[in-house]
Design a protein around this motif. Structure first.
Motif, PDB file in Angstrom:
ATOM      1  N   MET A  34      55.506  56.868  40.922  1.00 35.62           N
ATOM      2  CA  MET A  34      55.535  55.421  41.015  1.00 35.62           C
ATOM      3  C   MET A  34      56.967  54.937  41.158  1.00 35.62           C
ATOM      4  SD  MET A  34      54.668  52.620  38.077  1.00 35.62           S
ATOM      5  CE  MET A  34      56.277  52.944  37.354  1.00 35.62           C
ATOM      6  N   SER A  35      57.168  53.999  42.045  1.00 37.91           N
ATOM      7  CA  SER A  35      58.471  53.365  42.192  1.00 37.91           C
ATOM      8  C   SER A  35      58.517  52.100  41.350  1.00 37.91           C
ATOM      9  CB  SER A  35      58.727  53.015  43.664  1.00 37.91           C
ATOM     10  OG  SER A  35      59.848  52.174  43.778  1.00 37.91           O
ATOM     11  N   GLN A  36      59.642  51.922  40.612  1.00 34.87           N
ATOM     12  CA  GLN A  36      59.780  50.724  39.786  1.00 34.87           C
ATOM     13  C   GLN A  36      59.757  49.460  40.638  1.00 34.87           C
ATOM     14  OE1 GLN A  36      59.960  50.466  36.381  1.00 34.87           O
ATOM     15  NE2 GLN A  36      59.449  52.624  36.288  1.00 34.87           N
ATOM     16  N   SER A  37      60.046  49.613  41.931  1.00 35.38           N
ATOM     17  CA  SER A  37      60.108  48.442  42.803  1.00 35.38           C
ATOM     18  C   SER A  37      58.777  48.156  43.499  1.00 35.38           C
ATOM     19  CB  SER A  37      61.211  48.633  43.853  1.00 35.38           C
ATOM     20  OG  SER A  37      60.929  49.762  44.665  1.00 35.38           O
ATOM     21  N   SER A  38      57.746  48.952  43.212  1.00 32.38           N
ATOM     22  CA  SER A  38      56.458  48.751  43.858  1.00 32.38           C
ATOM     23  C   SER A  38      55.912  47.369  43.525  1.00 32.38           C
ATOM     24  CB  SER A  38      55.449  49.816  43.419  1.00 32.38           C
ATOM     25  OG  SER A  38      55.886  51.102  43.819  1.00 32.38           O
ATOM     26  N   LYS A  39      55.597  46.602  44.560  1.00 32.06           N
ATOM     27  CA  LYS A  39      55.148  45.224  44.400  1.00 32.06           C
ATOM     28  C   LYS A  39      53.627  45.166  44.437  1.00 32.06           C
ATOM     29  CE  LYS A  39      55.418  40.699  44.215  1.00 32.06           C
ATOM     30  NZ  LYS A  39      55.784  40.056  42.939  1.00 32.06           N
ATOM     31  N   ILE A  40      53.033  44.624  43.362  1.00 35.47           N
ATOM     32  CA  ILE A  40      51.583  44.523  43.228  1.00 35.47           C
ATOM     33  C   ILE A  40      51.207  43.050  43.151  1.00 35.47           C
ATOM     34  CG2 ILE A  40      49.554  45.263  41.933  1.00 35.47           C
ATOM     35  CD1 ILE A  40      51.352  47.574  42.968  1.00 35.47           C
ATOM     36  N   VAL A  41      50.233  42.632  43.961  1.00 36.91           N
ATOM     37  CA  VAL A  41      49.753  41.252  43.913  1.00 36.91           C
ATOM     38  C   VAL A  41      48.240  41.258  43.684  1.00 36.91           C
ATOM     39  CG1 VAL A  41      49.472  39.082  45.166  1.00 36.91           C
ATOM     40  CG2 VAL A  41      51.588  40.387  45.412  1.00 36.91           C
ATOM     41  N   HIS A  42      47.824  40.691  42.555  1.00 35.30           N
ATOM     42  CA  HIS A  42      46.399  40.475  42.294  1.00 35.30           C
ATOM     43  C   HIS A  42      46.061  39.057  42.728  1.00 35.30           C
ATOM     44  CE1 HIS A  42      44.875  43.939  39.823  1.00 35.30           C
ATOM     45  NE2 HIS A  42      46.149  44.253  40.006  1.00 35.30           N
ATOM     46  N   MET A  43      44.868  38.882  43.301  1.00 34.62           N
ATOM     47  CA  MET A  43      44.500  37.600  43.898  1.00 34.62           C
ATOM     48  C   MET A  43      43.089  37.184  43.498  1.00 34.62           C
ATOM     49  SD  MET A  43      45.735  38.623  47.758  1.00 34.62           S
ATOM     50  CE  MET A  43      45.209  37.052  48.434  1.00 34.62           C
ATOM     51  N   THR A  44      42.945  35.932  43.087  1.00 36.27           N
ATOM     52  CA  THR A  44      41.621  35.364  42.847  1.00 36.27           C
ATOM     53  C   THR A  44      41.649  33.871  43.145  1.00 36.27           C
ATOM     54  OG1 THR A  44      39.862  34.966  41.221  1.00 36.27           O
ATOM     55  CG2 THR A  44      42.110  35.011  40.378  1.00 36.27           C
ATOM     56  N   THR A  45      40.592  33.373  43.734  1.00 35.92           N
ATOM     57  CA  THR A  45      40.419  31.930  43.925  1.00 35.92           C
ATOM     58  C   THR A  45      39.274  31.407  43.065  1.00 35.92           C
ATOM     59  OG1 THR A  45      39.084  32.471  45.882  1.00 35.92           O
ATOM     60  CG2 THR A  45      41.377  31.802  46.257  1.00 35.92           C
ATOM     61  N   VAL A  46      38.600  32.292  42.366  1.00 33.95           N
ATOM     62  CA  VAL A  46      37.401  31.935  41.599  1.00 33.95           C
ATOM     63  C   VAL A  46      37.640  32.013  40.099  1.00 33.95           C
ATOM     64  CG1 VAL A  46      35.003  32.577  41.105  1.00 33.95           C
ATOM     65  CG2 VAL A  46      35.864  32.682  43.454  1.00 33.95           C
ATOM     66  N   HIS A  47      38.265  33.108  39.654  1.00 38.65           N
ATOM     67  CA  HIS A  47      38.378  33.374  38.226  1.00 38.65           C
ATOM     68  C   HIS A  47      39.514  32.580  37.577  1.00 38.65           C
ATOM     69  CE1 HIS A  47      36.128  36.864  39.746  1.00 38.65           C
ATOM     70  NE2 HIS A  47      35.605  36.911  38.543  1.00 38.65           N
ATOM     71  N   HIS A  48      39.377  32.412  36.280  1.00 38.70           N
ATOM     72  CA  HIS A  48      40.416  31.750  35.495  1.00 38.70           C
ATOM     73  C   HIS A  48      41.679  32.612  35.485  1.00 38.70           C
ATOM     74  CE1 HIS A  48      42.483  30.123  31.908  1.00 38.70           C
ATOM     75  NE2 HIS A  48      41.792  29.013  32.139  1.00 38.70           N
ATOM     76  N   LEU A  49      42.824  31.946  35.365  1.00 38.71           N
ATOM     77  CA  LEU A  49      44.107  32.642  35.324  1.00 38.71           C
ATOM     78  C   LEU A  49      44.108  33.759  34.287  1.00 38.71           C
ATOM     79  CD1 LEU A  49      47.171  32.922  35.898  1.00 38.71           C
ATOM     80  CD2 LEU A  49      47.544  31.028  34.299  1.00 38.71           C
ATOM     81  N   TYR A  50      43.521  33.498  33.112  1.00 39.51           N
ATOM     82  CA  TYR A  50      43.535  34.493  32.044  1.00 39.51           C
ATOM     83  C   TYR A  50      42.197  35.212  31.899  1.00 39.51           C
ATOM     84  CZ  TYR A  50      48.055  32.524  30.915  1.00 39.51           C
ATOM     85  OH  TYR A  50      49.359  32.102  30.980  1.00 39.51           O
ATOM     86  N   ASP A  51      41.539  35.426  33.022  1.00 39.71           N
ATOM     87  CA  ASP A  51      40.324  36.239  33.053  1.00 39.71           C
ATOM     88  C   ASP A  51      40.600  37.591  32.387  1.00 39.71           C
ATOM     89  OD1 ASP A  51      37.553  36.841  34.521  1.00 39.71           O
ATOM     90  OD2 ASP A  51      38.871  38.577  34.805  1.00 39.71           O
ATOM     91  N   THR A  52      39.670  38.035  31.553  1.00 39.19           N
ATOM     92  CA  THR A  52      39.921  39.237  30.758  1.00 39.19           C
ATOM     93  C   THR A  52      40.152  40.468  31.626  1.00 39.19           C
ATOM     94  OG1 THR A  52      38.626  38.369  28.908  1.00 39.19           O
ATOM     95  CG2 THR A  52      39.000  40.733  28.960  1.00 39.19           C
ATOM     96  N   ARG A  53      39.298  40.689  32.607  1.00 40.35           N
ATOM     97  CA  ARG A  53      39.446  41.888  33.438  1.00 40.35           C
ATOM     98  C   ARG A  53      40.720  41.823  34.268  1.00 40.35           C
ATOM     99  NH1 ARG A  53      36.879  46.223  35.664  1.00 40.35           N
ATOM    100  NH2 ARG A  53      37.227  46.703  37.859  1.00 40.35           N
ATOM    101  N   ILE A  54      40.933  40.715  34.944  1.00 42.77           N
ATOM    102  CA  ILE A  54      42.045  40.616  35.889  1.00 42.77           C
ATOM    103  C   ILE A  54      43.385  40.565  35.162  1.00 42.77           C
ATOM    104  CG2 ILE A  54      43.067  39.248  37.745  1.00 42.77           C
ATOM    105  CD1 ILE A  54      40.235  38.170  38.333  1.00 42.77           C
ATOM    106  N   TYR A  55      43.519  39.607  34.253  1.00 47.16           N
ATOM    107  CA  TYR A  55      44.818  39.409  33.607  1.00 47.16           C
ATOM    108  C   TYR A  55      45.042  40.384  32.447  1.00 47.16           C
ATOM    109  CZ  TYR A  55      48.555  37.371  30.850  1.00 47.16           C
ATOM    110  OH  TYR A  55      49.704  37.202  30.121  1.00 47.16           O
ATOM    111  N   HIS A  56      44.186  40.283  31.416  1.00 42.45           N
ATOM    112  CA  HIS A  56      44.440  41.027  30.186  1.00 42.45           C
ATOM    113  C   HIS A  56      44.328  42.533  30.366  1.00 42.45           C
ATOM    114  CE1 HIS A  56      44.854  37.656  27.415  1.00 42.45           C
ATOM    115  NE2 HIS A  56      43.875  37.062  28.056  1.00 42.45           N
ATOM    116  N   LYS A  57      43.445  42.975  31.244  1.00 49.87           N
ATOM    117  CA  LYS A  57      43.277  44.417  31.424  1.00 49.87           C
ATOM    118  C   LYS A  57      44.150  44.951  32.565  1.00 49.87           C
ATOM    119  CE  LYS A  57      38.622  44.345  29.475  1.00 49.87           C
ATOM    120  NZ  LYS A  57      37.164  44.498  29.695  1.00 49.87           N
ATOM    121  N   GLU A  58      43.854  44.565  33.791  1.00 48.06           N
ATOM    122  CA  GLU A  58      44.511  45.197  34.930  1.00 48.06           C
ATOM    123  C   GLU A  58      45.977  44.784  35.071  1.00 48.06           C
ATOM    124  OE1 GLU A  58      40.539  46.022  37.646  1.00 48.06           O
ATOM    125  OE2 GLU A  58      41.727  44.220  38.049  1.00 48.06           O
ATOM    126  N   CYS A  59      46.249  43.487  35.127  1.00 53.48           N
ATOM    127  CA  CYS A  59      47.631  43.045  35.358  1.00 53.48           C
ATOM    128  C   CYS A  59      48.564  43.465  34.226  1.00 53.48           C
ATOM    129  CB  CYS A  59      47.686  41.530  35.556  1.00 53.48           C
ATOM    130  SG  CYS A  59      47.047  40.969  37.146  1.00 53.48           S
TER     131      CYS A  59
END
Length: 377
Positions: free
Chosen positions: A1-26
């Motif tokens: 893994m490169s420390q500079s690897s840029k990751i963008v998660h995207m949602t137009t439906v879920h809440h900003l602090y959705d458990t799966r998206i924010y608290h788990k994956e991000c």
């Protein structure tokens, strides 16, 4: 893994602090050293940086109208996403599938995170007639099959492999909360209260649960999760004279993870509820709330769908009931109230299963290893 690897998660439906998206994956990816951004609809644009975990927040406009969101939300997301030149774009909504297809280049990776069985979800929408639902479902299947050919798939449920026949399962197991894990529940002094957590909808048994106070004497039901105000009023009407035995926290608002955990902590609940009507959409799902109830040491009372029955039998963590047989509801609650040692054993079994095999920590390891593999392809 490169420390500079840029990751963008995207949602137009879920809440900003959705458990799966924010608290788990991000958060897991951020802690591992990735440069993580989350693009999500927000109410206020005052802050573009999450203070606690330093996940960069890319705000999207929040639409109250579903059709505007589905039409304008993806356009807005694409304009912002293409400027970011990410190594991995990871999107979470089927309405972003065309955006994902446009973002896919030879030198990047696009991940389609499948949260639901979207075909059966379409087929149970009440605001479409049956012929329209069939047409939309068929068109969605065809379009989805074409657009995802060059994408990687992240599957939130094991059975989704039957539909997609490829993909990496990153399951929705709960994040271990030491306070929950260590909480001692005295089932000898259990209250007369039952708990339901998560979004409240008709398909998720809203009226079944609302009918419990009429069926079971002096039993209160607490709903902790987003519930439309109109539906809450209909549920109170359904409860009739017992409407004061229904308690809502989350009317017309998203309930954050910490708030839900507080409910688990500060009450001796009889059980966690998931009495759903039989629909194709839920027959094969292992509900996230199952794992959360188990983590909190609560016995589960749920519908006796074959997959759910097998899950409860495997972990010996609750009781299944016929959702259309109210006597079975009564028997299940009475059994847990009158047999506190057995109720405590069910809670212990569930918690043990989460600690040993059903926690997010096991999925976090898979997620990080998969990302590392994708970036090194």
């Amino acid at each position: 893994m490169s420390q500079s690897s840029k990751i963008v998660h995207m949602t137009t439906v879920h809440h900003l602090y959705d458990t799966r998206i924010y608290h788990k994956e991000c958060v897991s990816l951020k802690k591992s050293g990735y440069d993580v951004s989350l693009m999500a609809p927000v109410d206020e644009l005052n802050d573009s940086q999450d203070k606690q975990n330093k996940v960069e927040i890319i705000p999207l406009k929040k639409y109250t109208n579903r059709w505007k969101r589905m039409l304008l939300g993806p356009i807005h997301a694409y304009k912002k996403a293409k400027k970011m030149k990410a190594d991995i774009y990871h999107f979470h909504d089927p309405e972003l599938i065309f955006v994902g297809w446009l973002l896919k280049k030879k030198d990047n990776t696009v991940i389609y995170d499948v949260h639901e069985d979207y075909y059966t979800s379409i087929m149970q929408k009440e605001y479409f007639s049956k012929p329209i639902k069939k047409l939309i479902g068929k068109l969605f299947n065809s379009l989805e099959s074409f657009l995802i050919k060059k994408m990687d798939l992240c599957l939130a449920e094991k059975y989704y492999v039957d539909r997609y026949q490829r993909g990496t399962c990153i399951l929705n197991y709960p994040i271990l909360n030491e306070k929950l894990i260590n909480k001692k529940i005295d089932h000898h002094t259990a209250s007369d209260k039952l708990l339901y957590t998560g979004n409240v909808t008709v398909e998720r048994g809203a009226f079944y649960h609302a009918g419990i106070p009429k069926t079971l004497k002096d039993k209160h039901v607490y709903f902790v999760g987003k519930c439309a105000s109109e539906l809450a009023e209909q549920m109170k009407e359904h409860a009739g004279e017992k409407h004061n035995y229904l308690h809502f926290d989350g009317i017309d608002r998203f309930v954050e993870r910490e708030e839900i955990d507080d409910y688990y902590l500060y009450e001796n609940w009889i059980a966690g509820l998931a009495i759903f009507p039989a629909t194709d959409h839920y027959l094969k799902k292992e509900l996230t709330k199952f794992f959360e109830y188990m983590s909190a040491g609560l016995p589960i009372i749920c519908s006796n769908f074959p997959k759910w029955q097998a899950f409860i039998d495997q972990h010996q963590c609750g009781i299944t009931v016929n959702p259309d047989n109210k006597q079975e509801w009564i028997d299940a609650v009475d059994y847990l109230k009158n047999n506190p040692i057995e109720a405590e054993t069910m809670g212990y079994n569930g918690r043990k299963a989460v600690l040993n095999e059903l926690s997010w920590e096991s999925q976090e390891t898979k997620l990080l290893a998969w990302y590392d593999q994708l970036l090194n392809k």
